[in-house]
Design a protein around this motif. Structure first.
Motif, PDB file in Angstrom:
ATOM      1  N   THR A  78       0.831  -1.187   0.000  1.00 14.73           N
ATOM      2  CA  THR A  78       0.000   0.000   0.000  1.00 14.73           C
ATOM      3  C   THR A  78       0.865   1.235   0.000  1.00 14.73           C
ATOM      4  N   GLU A  79       0.237   2.362  -0.286  1.00 14.60           N
ATOM      5  CA  GLU A  79       0.981   3.613  -0.369  1.00 14.60           C
ATOM      6  C   GLU A  79       1.591   3.991   0.968  1.00 14.60           C
ATOM      7  N   THR A  80       0.969   3.644   2.029  1.00 14.39           N
ATOM      8  CA  THR A  80       1.468   3.996   3.346  1.00 14.39           C
ATOM      9  C   THR A  80       2.367   2.931   3.937  1.00 14.39           C
ATOM     10  N   ASN A 210       5.762  14.146   5.409  1.00 18.33           N
ATOM     11  CA  ASN A 210       5.835  13.633   4.042  1.00 18.33           C
ATOM     12  C   ASN A 210       4.477  13.805   3.360  1.00 18.33           C
ATOM     13  N   PRO A 211       4.440  14.384   2.149  1.00 15.02           N
ATOM     14  CA  PRO A 211       3.147  14.622   1.475  1.00 15.02           C
ATOM     15  C   PRO A 211       2.318  13.365   1.256  1.00 15.02           C
ATOM     16  N   LYS A 212       2.939  12.182   1.222  1.00 17.59           N
ATOM     17  CA  LYS A 212       2.163  10.965   0.969  1.00 17.59           C
ATOM     18  C   LYS A 212       1.246  10.619   2.143  1.00 17.59           C
ATOM     19  N   TYR A 213       1.483  11.238   3.314  1.00 18.43           N
ATOM     20  CA  TYR A 213       0.623  11.005   4.470  1.00 18.43           C
ATOM     21  C   TYR A 213      -0.420  12.111   4.642  1.00 18.43           C
ATOM     22  N   LYS A 214      -0.588  12.931   3.633  1.00 18.64           N
ATOM     23  CA  LYS A 214      -1.521  14.052   3.742  1.00 18.64           C
ATOM     24  C   LYS A 214      -2.939  13.579   4.046  1.00 18.64           C
TER      25      LYS A 214
END
Length: 275
Positions: A78-80, A210-214
């Motif tokens: 997954t992305e996270t 980190n922007p991926k955790y926005k």
């Protein structure tokens, strides 16, 4: 006993045929005899290395005898980073943390906190009606934003040179620069923003800018305690007391009931010992 004529005839033919074969082999030229002495085919058996890629056992999909289908494809990440999967190495920065109870916060001023070694600032954004958690450093000269103020337009203002920031961490105003100048719109003029939310009367934050955790809140939420939202269960307001000690001392404190009557006075029913 009379032997059939055809049997006698076959006895005569077989020895003659064998003798003819011997004569053919004897009179055959050396080149033909050499060719006939070679094996008809030469089979070579060599061990070849398999080109199949070994898939780690942990990456294969688990199945049992009642599974409707079997898949040997590796599971997609997954992305996270597969947040719900507990790896051997615990990632302290991939979880929600309770930052501060709302009753201790003032919407008119920023508040500084240190969590996991991170200096953060909590402030109220009047435009989104939400508590925001920023990195407690102005990108200009690294002055602590928690020492600043909320200006009349609801922006977080640095106490050093007056730089102002909005809810998304972008710079809104630099007093020493043109309003639409490149310095105001530069990515280097932005502040790091931590994902945050309010739950159970507590401000929670995710300790990564980190922007991926926005949008991490849509994938993983903080732990919910329904009793904290029940007025009949909570009779007093919450408070925060900062004490500089580690988890070892905290565990020792939890197994020490003798401090309850004094450190948590009025919270739990306790009968003092007779004098």
């Amino acid at each position: 006993m009379q032997i059939p004529t055809n049997s006698i005839h076959m006895r005569r033919i077989i020895p003659q045929s064998m003798e003819a074969l011997r004569s053919v082999f004897v009179v055959a030229p050396p080149s033909i005899r050499a060719h006939l002495s070679k094996p008809i085919c030469n089979l070579s058996f060599t061990k070849k290395t398999s080109n199949l890629t070994r898939i780690p056992k942990s990456k294969l999909t688990n199945f049992n005898t009642i599974s409707p289908c079997v898949s040997t494809q590796p599971e997609a990440e997954t992305e996270t980073g597969n947040l719900d999967h507990q790896d051997e190495n615990f990632d302290w920065f991939s979880h929600w943390y309770a930052l501060m109870p709302v009753c201790d916060l003032d919407k008119r001023a920023p508040h500084g906190m240190k969590v996991l070694g991170l200096d953060v600032v909590v402030w109220w954004d009047m435009h989104e009606n939400a508590w925001k958690v920023f990195d407690d450093r102005c990108p200009h000269r690294l002055a602590p934003l928690s020492q600043g103020r909320i200006d009349q337009w609801g922006r977080l203002q640095c106490v050093y040179h007056g730089w102002c920031f909005g809810a998304s961490g972008d710079c809104k105003f630099i007093p020493q620069a043109p309003p639409d100048g490149p310095a105001v719109h530069s990515p280097k003029a932005c502040v790091g923003v931590y994902p945050s939310t309010m739950q159970n009367g507590i401000v929670w934050f995710w300790p990564s800018t980190n922007p991926k955790y926005k949008d991490i809140l849509t994938k993983k939420k903080p732990p919910y305690v329904p009793e904290l939202d029940d007025p009949s269960f909570i009779g007093t307001s919450m408070f925060v007391r900062d004490i500089p000690y580690g988890y070892e001392v905290l565990v020792e404190n939890l197994v020490d009931p003798s401090h309850v009557a004094y450190s948590h006075k009025g919270i739990m029913t306790y009968s003092p010992p007779p004098r």
